[in-house]
Write a protein that holds these residues in place. Sequence first.
Motif, short mmCIF file in Angstrom:
data_model
loop_
_atom_site.label_atom_id
_atom_site.label_comp_id
_atom_site.label_asym_id
_atom_site.label_seq_id
_atom_site.Cartn_x
_atom_site.Cartn_y
_atom_site.Cartn_z
N THR A 68 0.84 -1.20 0.00
CA THR A 68 0.00 0.00 0.00
C THR A 68 0.88 1.24 0.00
N ALA A 69 0.34 2.32 -0.55
CA ALA A 69 1.06 3.60 -0.56
C ALA A 69 0.10 4.70 -0.95
N SER A 70 0.48 5.94 -0.63
CA SER A 70 -0.24 7.12 -1.08
C SER A 70 0.60 7.78 -2.16
N VAL A 71 -0.06 8.23 -3.24
CA VAL A 71 0.68 8.84 -4.35
C VAL A 71 0.08 10.20 -4.65
N ARG A 72 0.92 11.22 -4.60
CA ARG A 72 0.48 12.58 -4.93
C ARG A 72 0.34 12.71 -6.44
N GLY A 73 -0.86 13.09 -6.88
CA GLY A 73 -1.13 13.22 -8.30
C GLY A 73 -1.60 14.60 -8.68
N SER A 74 -2.63 14.64 -9.52
CA SER A 74 -3.12 15.91 -10.06
C SER A 74 -4.12 16.61 -9.15
N GLN A 75 -4.57 15.95 -8.09
CA GLN A 75 -5.54 16.55 -7.19
C GLN A 75 -4.90 16.91 -5.86
N LEU A 76 -5.64 17.64 -5.05
CA LEU A 76 -5.09 18.12 -3.78
C LEU A 76 -4.76 16.97 -2.84
N ASP A 77 -5.68 16.01 -2.72
CA ASP A 77 -5.45 14.88 -1.84
C ASP A 77 -4.76 13.75 -2.60
N PRO A 78 -3.86 13.04 -1.96
CA PRO A 78 -3.18 11.92 -2.63
C PRO A 78 -4.13 10.77 -2.90
N PHE A 79 -3.77 9.96 -3.88
CA PHE A 79 -4.54 8.77 -4.21
C PHE A 79 -3.97 7.58 -3.44
N GLU A 80 -4.87 6.70 -3.01
CA GLU A 80 -4.46 5.52 -2.25
C GLU A 80 -4.37 4.32 -3.19
N VAL A 81 -3.23 3.65 -3.14
CA VAL A 81 -2.96 2.52 -4.05
C VAL A 81 -2.76 1.26 -3.22
N THR A 82 -3.34 0.17 -3.69
CA THR A 82 -3.14 -1.14 -3.06
C THR A 82 -2.81 -2.16 -4.13
N LEU A 83 -1.71 -2.87 -3.94
CA LEU A 83 -1.35 -4.01 -4.79
C LEU A 83 -1.54 -5.28 -3.97
N THR A 84 -2.29 -6.22 -4.50
CA THR A 84 -2.53 -7.48 -3.81
C THR A 84 -2.01 -8.62 -4.67
N MET A 85 -1.06 -9.36 -4.16
CA MET A 85 -0.45 -10.44 -4.91
C MET A 85 -1.09 -11.79 -4.62
N ARG A 86 -1.02 -12.68 -5.59
CA ARG A 86 -1.42 -14.07 -5.37
C ARG A 86 -0.29 -14.74 -4.58
N PRO A 87 -0.51 -15.10 -3.32
CA PRO A 87 0.59 -15.56 -2.48
C PRO A 87 1.12 -16.94 -2.88
N VAL A 88 2.39 -17.15 -2.62
CA VAL A 88 2.99 -18.46 -2.88
C VAL A 88 2.87 -19.32 -1.63
N ASP A 89 2.98 -20.62 -1.80
CA ASP A 89 2.91 -21.55 -0.67
C ASP A 89 4.33 -22.01 -0.34
N PRO A 90 4.83 -21.71 0.87
CA PRO A 90 6.22 -22.06 1.21
C PRO A 90 6.53 -23.55 1.04
N ALA A 91 5.61 -24.40 1.46
CA ALA A 91 5.86 -25.85 1.35
C ALA A 91 6.01 -26.27 -0.10
#
Length: 263
Positions: A68-91
């Motif tokens: 997750t992160a906030s990114v300052r763009g073209s508007q006054l308030d920053p945009f909130e970004v979320t990247l969700t990965m398909r998790p791997v299985d350790p075993a």
Amino acid sequence: MSPRGSQRRTPRASATRGYGVTRWGRAFVDVVEGVHTGDADRRRITQARRYFRDHHAERLRIGAARVTASVRGSQLDPFEVTLTMRPVDPATVVTLLRSGDATGDLMALTRGEQPSALGELVLPTESADIAADCTCPDESPRCIHVLCVAYETAAEIDRSAATLLAVMGTDTAQLLAAANETESAGDTTASAGDAAVPTVDYYGTNAVLPPLPTPPRLNPIMELDADALRAALRTSGIAPADIGEAIDLLDDLYDRIRDRPVS
């Protein structure tokens, strides 16, 4: 009194920043950028690189299969970004490393290396492995802000190989624990794997050659010495204020040359 909009914090100037300069970092970026093919997409990539260079992403947090992160763009308030990965299985990762006689990759990882066999098992391989969400109005699969956060993530992977494990939902401790849990069954798995591998006669008529290695996708512009590159651009007559844009244009030109289909 100054209007509210004039109080926005402007991006701080910085030297050229790099991302995707290691095999794992570049592989992560390639998957994120994989859905971008047209001119509009290239413009998004160019703008996102500028955002990355100017530190538009803030409060970057890398958790288990989630960034997750906030990114300052073209508007006054920053945009909130979320990247969700398909998790791997350790075993599963450990089992496949054993079958490929590559468990030594775990020790290489603890030394800060980026071993190839482990990378092939942990890295995302297709766009569907990474789901992206942003509060901006852009409905493209990967908006400028998502790309910027992906570049920041790749830069963290470049700095520490273990970061990729966190990005993909595991860590070194979990992999080592899985290796210890399956150690007793490791010999049986290895024996079965050895029996399944056909004998290779490199000098006979039915010789089976190993596959050719896949070279990592490099980005020469990002790997150049930043100070030397800026000095060279200044020598060529480019104004200091335009150097950042010139670097983006060079990067875009290299992408076009590299991605040009071979006739």
